[in-house]
Design a protein around this motif. Sequence first.
Motif, PDB file in Angstrom:
ATOM      1  N   PHE A   2      27.683  32.378  16.366  1.00  0.00           N
ATOM      2  CA  PHE A   2      28.102  32.491  14.957  1.00  0.00           C
ATOM      3  C   PHE A   2      27.130  33.349  14.120  1.00  0.00           C
ATOM      4  N   ASN A   3      26.467  34.281  14.791  1.00  0.00           N
ATOM      5  CA  ASN A   3      25.491  35.158  14.102  1.00  0.00           C
ATOM      6  C   ASN A   3      24.349  34.377  13.459  1.00  0.00           C
ATOM      7  N   MET A  12      20.865  22.860  15.010  1.00  0.00           N
ATOM      8  CA  MET A  12      21.879  22.323  14.093  1.00  0.00           C
ATOM      9  C   MET A  12      23.268  22.148  14.717  1.00  0.00           C
TER      10      MET A  12
ATOM     11  N   TRP B  71      21.286  27.629   4.913  1.00  0.00           N
ATOM     12  CA  TRP B  71      21.598  26.695   6.000  1.00  0.00           C
ATOM     13  C   TRP B  71      20.686  25.467   6.035  1.00  0.00           C
ATOM     14  N   HIS B  72      19.532  25.545   5.428  1.00  0.00           N
ATOM     15  CA  HIS B  72      18.626  24.380   5.383  1.00  0.00           C
ATOM     16  C   HIS B  72      19.338  23.148   4.818  1.00  0.00           C
ATOM     17  N   SER B 208      31.159  33.309  11.532  1.00  0.00           N
ATOM     18  CA  SER B 208      30.365  34.460  11.984  1.00  0.00           C
ATOM     19  C   SER B 208      30.282  35.519  10.887  1.00  0.00           C
ATOM     20  N   GLY B 209      31.424  35.828  10.263  1.00  0.00           N
ATOM     21  CA  GLY B 209      31.445  36.828   9.185  1.00  0.00           C
ATOM     22  C   GLY B 209      30.601  36.377   7.996  1.00  0.00           C
ATOM     23  N   ASN B 211      27.980  34.383   8.079  1.00  0.00           N
ATOM     24  CA  ASN B 211      26.554  34.503   8.407  1.00  0.00           C
ATOM     25  C   ASN B 211      26.086  35.959   8.391  1.00  0.00           C
ATOM     26  N   GLU B 212      26.966  36.845   8.826  1.00  0.00           N
ATOM     27  CA  GLU B 212      26.632  38.272   8.797  1.00  0.00           C
ATOM     28  C   GLU B 212      26.388  38.719   7.353  1.00  0.00           C
ATOM     29  N   ARG B 215      23.124  37.267   6.065  1.00  0.00           N
ATOM     30  CA  ARG B 215      21.969  37.989   6.628  1.00  0.00           C
ATOM     31  C   ARG B 215      21.710  39.267   5.818  1.00  0.00           C
ATOM     32  N   LEU B 222      19.706  31.973   6.573  1.00  0.00           N
ATOM     33  CA  LEU B 222      20.158  31.435   7.867  1.00  0.00           C
ATOM     34  C   LEU B 222      19.102  30.556   8.532  1.00  0.00           C
TER      35      LEU B 222
END
Lengths: 48, 529
Positions: A2-3, A12, B71-72, B208-209, B211-212, B215, B222
């Motif tokens: 998931f990147n 996690m 994400w923490h 995924s998108g 998180n990209e 980033r 992240l």
Amino acid sequence: MFNLPVETTWLMLPWPFIWITLALVMFFKFRRDDKLEEQWENGENERG
Amino acid sequence: MNLDITIFFIYLLGMLAIGLYFTRRASTSVDHYLLGNRKIGAPVTAVSMQSTSMSGFMFMGGPAQAFQEGWHALWYAIGDAGGSIVNLSVLGKRMRRLSQLIGALSPIEYLEKRYESASVRVVGSVIAIIFLFAYAFAQFIAAGKALESLSGFSYELALIIGVGVIIIYTVAGGYLAVAVSGFIQGIIMLIGVTAIGVMAIPYVGGISGLNESLRAIDPTYLSIWGRDLIYYGQWGVILGAVLIYAIGYMGLPHVTVRHMSMQSPKTVKNAIIWSAAFNQLFTFTPYILGLSAIVLLPTISDPEMVIPELAYTFFPGVLAALLLSAIMAAIMSTCDSLLMQAGTTLSRDVYHRFINPKASHKQVLLVSRLCILVGGIIGIVLATYEPPAVFTLVVFAFGVLGNTFLVPYVASVYSKKANKGGVLCAMIGGAGTNIVWETFTLQNVTGLHPFLAGLLISIIGMVIGNTFGRTPSPPILESFELAKYNHRIPKNLEKGISDDIAPEAKNISRFINSSFRPRSRGEAKILEE
């Protein structure tokens, strides 16, 4: 996956599976306990 | 009238109907009003336990945290996802049995009877009343804020509508209304958050998108250590973040009361499966939506409103209407339980125990209802001043309650030696540590989460205090053993008959004792007849 960074992925993402596994283990443990209890109530322990 | 307001009012009417439906049954006895006569089944126990635990924080505070920390913040969701599974597994069966064996109707009364000390009840009641009302008060403000921004009503009107409905159905229907409405509210929360998640997450290209994109904005979003790696290497903070919800629920009186009200100890196994399914489906989505807002709504002024903003900006119509009801459901399901528990503590643990021990069932019921009503009205008046940092107050009250009662509840069913000395040290030490840690922000200095610090001191307090207290009496030790081994429980206790027959049993016992005295021939003849 998931990147996400490796650290985040491994620390996690497994948790939902860990919780579901724990729930299933406890379900079967308590089901066994309940069956033993029913056997006791029906007096089967005394015969066995 | 807008569609969302219409749907929301239908929801409010539904909640009122539940309260009125259970009014007569709630008035049958104190047991009916405070514990639903211990007849609550697995789905209602599990879902209402979780919806009660989560509160408006899940729709407002949690997503705001994810929006700010990345994400923490998911560490809190991870703990939350396992909270009720741990709670039911550790306390469920044993607390259900022991509470019935010792005849406790409230979680604070349970502590007094288990530890055989009135001072435990006094300390427990004081802490519970202060922090349950503080917690409820924060929910009032959250309800007013959410309803104001979503409906366009004035804050005062929103507060009166939202909280007024909660007070009416709680006062009327008692615990049964609270439990059943909690179940329905949990389902509404799940549907609402899932619908928004299904629409919003593909909008940012899936996980995924998302998180990209995160980033590209800031790679530290992240990281497990928080934005700008603010908590880097601080495992004490991470452990505390997971534990506060994973085990903290075991210390909340308005949540542990769910164990006492279950239909039977056998209810636990099915409740665990319901909890596991509900939690994994529900808990993570609000936080993921908070992360999505970093990409979709980067300039939002109030991070606590990210979910409503997402819904109203991108998916207006039925979905937004559903969300309004879901947010209010989350707030109301916690608020009603808090009010119910605070009322129970005041009526059962203070009024009936210390002020009027001879009070009849009707008087206790009346006092309980009056306490909820008066507490609610005072809460509304105070909430109109709308103090800031609502969810800081929620986390604070949650932490103090968890640190006060967690160790005493767990020790009550797992430690035979646990006694008055230990429980008083654990309660005062745990609560005091959490308050000091939060007040002086010691987390920054020590790298230790306030909940973890309070928990450690509470455990140490219990161990040391136990060496000074008196060993529990033989009847308590016997009840402890009975609660531990399910097959030795008398069948009548399992069926919940014991409470009903307790006064009669006492009279029979008195009668038998008195029958040993010498009697005249006439008396003996009457007895034979």
